[in-house]
Design an enzyme around this catalytic site. Structure first.
Site, mmCIF file in Angstrom:
data_model
loop_
_atom_site.group_PDB
_atom_site.id
_atom_site.type_symbol
_atom_site.label_atom_id
_atom_site.label_comp_id
_atom_site.label_asym_id
_atom_site.label_seq_id
_atom_site.Cartn_x
_atom_site.Cartn_y
_atom_site.Cartn_z
ATOM 1 N N ASP A 151 -27.744 5.164 23.559
ATOM 2 C CA ASP A 151 -29.110 4.633 23.506
ATOM 3 C C ASP A 151 -29.922 5.359 22.433
ATOM 4 O O ASP A 151 -29.372 5.700 21.376
ATOM 5 C CB ASP A 151 -29.768 4.760 24.881
ATOM 6 C CG ASP A 151 -30.743 3.638 25.176
ATOM 7 O OD1 ASP A 151 -31.811 3.627 24.553
ATOM 8 O OD2 ASP A 151 -30.426 2.769 26.004
ATOM 9 N N HIS A 210 -36.856 4.933 25.408
ATOM 10 C CA HIS A 210 -35.922 3.974 25.999
ATOM 11 C C HIS A 210 -34.682 4.660 26.570
ATOM 12 O O HIS A 210 -34.257 4.386 27.705
ATOM 13 C CB HIS A 210 -35.528 2.946 24.931
ATOM 14 C CG HIS A 210 -34.746 1.774 25.433
ATOM 15 N ND1 HIS A 210 -33.378 1.803 25.594
ATOM 16 C CD2 HIS A 210 -35.133 0.526 25.810
ATOM 17 C CE1 HIS A 210 -32.953 0.624 26.034
ATOM 18 N NE2 HIS A 210 -34.009 -0.165 26.173
ATOM 19 N N SER A 249 -32.168 -3.876 29.878
ATOM 20 C CA SER A 249 -31.903 -2.456 29.640
ATOM 21 C C SER A 249 -32.162 -1.632 30.884
ATOM 22 O O SER A 249 -31.536 -0.584 31.085
ATOM 23 C CB SER A 249 -32.797 -1.934 28.509
ATOM 24 O OG SER A 249 -32.370 -2.380 27.260
#
Length: 733
Positions: free
Chosen positions: A136, A197, A528
């Site tokens: 990620d 994220h 996600s």
């Protein structure tokens, strides 16, 4: 007389130089994939073999730095090629595929309780030996979610390391990849997360329990991962340029396999709907080689819904996760000067104290000095509004592209805008904002045009209970599988809307520069967020059954899933797969459907792969002789059944084998739930087991007529203690 020969030579030299320069400029980064390394190959010699291949294709243009990267766990390398050179490379004997280094993009207090996994659930001590690899944007190590307080040293099996990063006994591995060396000005050249994220995903999987977290009072409670005792290894491939390159993603898979992770979680995918073959995509290739090493890959289904065929990763060896709602819904309201209140959606942490401000329409106040008119200002495009006209006012816009495009909206107090899509993807903005339906937008505009002194205020967001739960989010990509129609995708669903988890405090929640709201925990939505819920459940299963194969873990996830409502999700199984993950039931499924590499090879034979392609892919003597059967897909031992039909009447047999992992002695009886248009037979319809690990095979024959787009059914093997449910879907579109 002056000779023309020197002039002619000079001109030819110039043309050759320009042509050479043009050729170099035309080169783009490609990945050359050749399956497994040949048996007994000295891995130290691989880079020189790749260099030799590059020399053959580039000829006199070859330079020693032509090969940008060589992989270890699979036979592949990265280099720059023109389209013509890429075609020549693809024609070489040992090459499976050559494809551009494409750009992928990144795709909880109550979510685990909603799934029935309380904080004090039964856990194995071996959970601390489970290592989750997260591919990620990196990780923020100072977050309480990643403290190593109470953790012992890493498991002895761990072979990873930390690059330009200080690890601890919770984050035991950290690496970063950017083969093209393309960075944004504020990128951090380490595994540290500059965007949030990756930290969000990692803490959803394996974050510690952290009490009293919230986003300015929203989503308050205890943030925790599904396997809080597990270790984390991070592989940063996504950068502020918006790029998660295929070459970098493959490098991350390569390292994760070598390092010894148990499960891989990757919440990235293509930014638009493109259907590519299985071995021309980094997620599919990486997960294939991870599967060969006993590692399950959990992948987000993508955020390109709600239309059918909107998935971009659909290989049967990876777990594809759709995003569902759960019992949290965040809404924002606007109140007009006439007292009317409209409910919209956003993550609005600003409080205007219910003060009314003048309301103006963007289309009436264009920045004419900047070359704009109402055609752009009505959409409140960047710099399209007159600064003086928006000061101290709330602006009504037809739509807005996103928080970063809106920015501070030239100094406005707030913004109201419309959208066609359902209200399940709330965004955070750098000023008070909300998104309303187009119908409500028209009503608000009507009020504005009929009142010379129109006013409005925007309330701070609030939480309400969502009665229509769980349902699949509109943004979640839908199946079917466009490459292999008779396999079901997505596989499973998990919470992915308004999930709170760890964040990078250097990235404002709106991602707008100048927004001073820096937080340690943030609420965001996407597949996600769903993916790490499924990853954590897979890791939870692995802690009970460390020797289970990736397919066995995937089977346990799917056959214990909670069925979801067809009424709330008209795309049925193509929206939610087998249903909503059930972490409590998943470690004890009773029966599992296992698949090994040889089974996948047989499946690929049926998909049209040649002997040559398979031998290169597997680096052995694999052959499709006697296996090149288009019906092989019906024998791939998946825990689901998908049938595409183009005739009104159909009859298709499926062969399956289950392995007993429940009670030593047990008898399972088949139960079929199906609409009247389907005749589904199970032969035999009773399976008796006398030992753990015993296997039994059976056939499912699906017959009937179809006069609708989708027919849903299910097969349940029941021994009184376990209900092993497989979804069945028949479709025509």
């Amino acid at each position: 007389m002056i000779s023309l020969r020197p002039c002619l030579l000079f001109i030819l030299l110039c043309i050759a130089t320009v042509k050479h320069a043009h050729s170099n400029n035309d080169r783009k980064t490609y990945i050359v994939y050749m399956g497994d390394h040949p048996k007994d190959t000295d891995l130290t010699s691989i880079p020189s073999l790749h260099t030799t291949m590059a020399q053959k294709v580039l000829g006199s243009d070859f330079k020693t730095e032509a090969v940008l990267h060589s992989y270890k766990n699979f036979n592949a390398f990265v280099m720059k090629l023109t389209e013509e050179e890429a075609k020549r490379m693809a024609e070489m004997e040992s090459v499976v595929s050559v494809f551009p280094n494409g750009k992928n993009v990144p795709r909880t207090t109550r979510s685990w309780n909603f799934l029935g996994l309380p904080q004090n659930t039964n856990r194995e001590t071996t959970e601390s030996d489970i290592i989750v690899g997260v591919i990620d944007t990196g990780i923020w190590p100072e977050s309480e979610s990643f403290s190593d307080k109470g953790f012992g040293p890493p498991p002895t099996k761990w072979k990873g390391s930390c690059h330009n990063f200080t690890c601890n006994n919770k984050i035991i591995g950290a690496k970063y990849f950017n083969l093209k060396r393309e960075f944004a000005k504020d990128d951090i050249l380490s595994p540290r997360d500059g965007e949030g994220h990756g930290s969000h995903c990692a803490s959803t999987v394996a974050g510690n329990s952290v009490n009293s977290v919230s986003l300015f009072g929203l989503a308050s409670g205890t943030a925790r991962g599904g396997v809080p005792s597990a270790r984390i290894a991070v592989y940063k491939v996504c950068w502020k340029t918006g790029n998660c390159g295929d070459a970098d993603t493959l490098a991350a898979f390569d390292e994760a396999i070598s390092d010894g992770v148990d499960v891989i979680s990757i919440s990235t995918g293509l930014g638009n709907i493109v259907h590519v073959p299985y071995f021309q995509d980094s997620n599919n290739i990486g997960s294939f080689h991870a599967m060969k090493k006993g590692i399950l890959t959990s992948n987000s289904a993508n955020n390109l819904g709600p239309n059918l065929y909107s998935m971009t990763n659909y290989a049967p060896w990876l777990l594809s996760v759709a995003a569902s709602t759960f019992d949290r819904k965040i809404v924002t309201k606007v109140k007009l000067g006439n007292g009317a209140i409209y409910e919209g959606v956003s993550i609005n942490t600003f409080d205007l104290k219910r003060k009314l401000y003048p309301l103006v329409y963007g289309g009436d106040i264009p920045n004419t000095a900047g070359g704009h008119n109402s055609s752009t200002s009505r959409y409140c495009e960047k710099d399209s509004l007159d600064k003086h006209s928006v000061q101290g006012k709330i602006v009504l816009c037809e739509s807005i592209q996103g928080a970063e495009d809106a920015g501070f909206l030239s100094g406005a107090v707030g913004v109201i805008f419309g959208n066609n899509y359902p209200k399940d993807l709330p965004g955070a903005y750098a000023l008070p904002a909300l998104e309303v339906t187009l119908w409500d937008l028209r009503l608000i505009h009507s009020y504005l045009t009929s009142n010379r002194n129109a006013t409005a205020t925007i309330f701070k967001s609030e939480e309400v209970n969502d009665g229509l739960i769980p349902s699949i989010a509109s943004f979640s990509s839908r199946g079917p599988n466009p490459i292999t129609p008779n396999t079901l995708k997505p596989d499973i669903a998990a919470p992915g809307v308004e999930v709170i988890a760890a964040w990078s405090p250097i990235d404002p929640i709106s991602s707008v520069k100048g927004d001073k709201r820096k937080v340690k925990y943030n609420v965001i939505s996407g597949t996600s967020m769903a993916c790490p819920h499924a990853t954590a459940t897979a890791a939870y299963i692995k802690s009970f059954h460390p020797n289970w194969s990736p397919a066995m873990i995937k089977s346990a996830l799917m056959t214990t899933a909670t069925p979801m409502s067809r009424t709330l999700n008209p795309e049925a199984e193509f929206a939610y797969g087998a249903g909503l993950i059930n972490p409590v039931k998943a470690p004890n499924p009773g029966l599992v459907y296992d698949i090994n590499e040889a089974d996948y090879i047989k499946f690929l034979c049926g998909e049209g792969f040649t002997d040559k392609e398979l031998r290169v892919l597997t680096a052995d003597h694999s052959s499709c002789k006697g296996q090149a059967n288009k019906k092989a897909v019906f024998e791939l031992n998946l825990p689901s059944f998908s049938l595409y039909v183009n005739d009104s009447y159909f009859s298709s047999p499926y062969r399956r084998t289950v392995t007993n992992v429940g009670s030593t002695t047990s008898t399972y009886k088949a139960r079929v739930i199906a609409p009247s248009l389907l005749n589904i037979q199970v032969k035999p319809n009773t399976l008796s087991f006398t030992s753990i690990g015993q296997k039994k095979s059976f056939y499912v024959i699906i017959q009937g007529r179809i006069n609708v787009e989708i027919l849903s059914a299910s097969l349940i093997w029941d021994d009184g203690n376990h209900q092993v449910r497989s979804p069945i879907v028949v479709y025509q579109f």
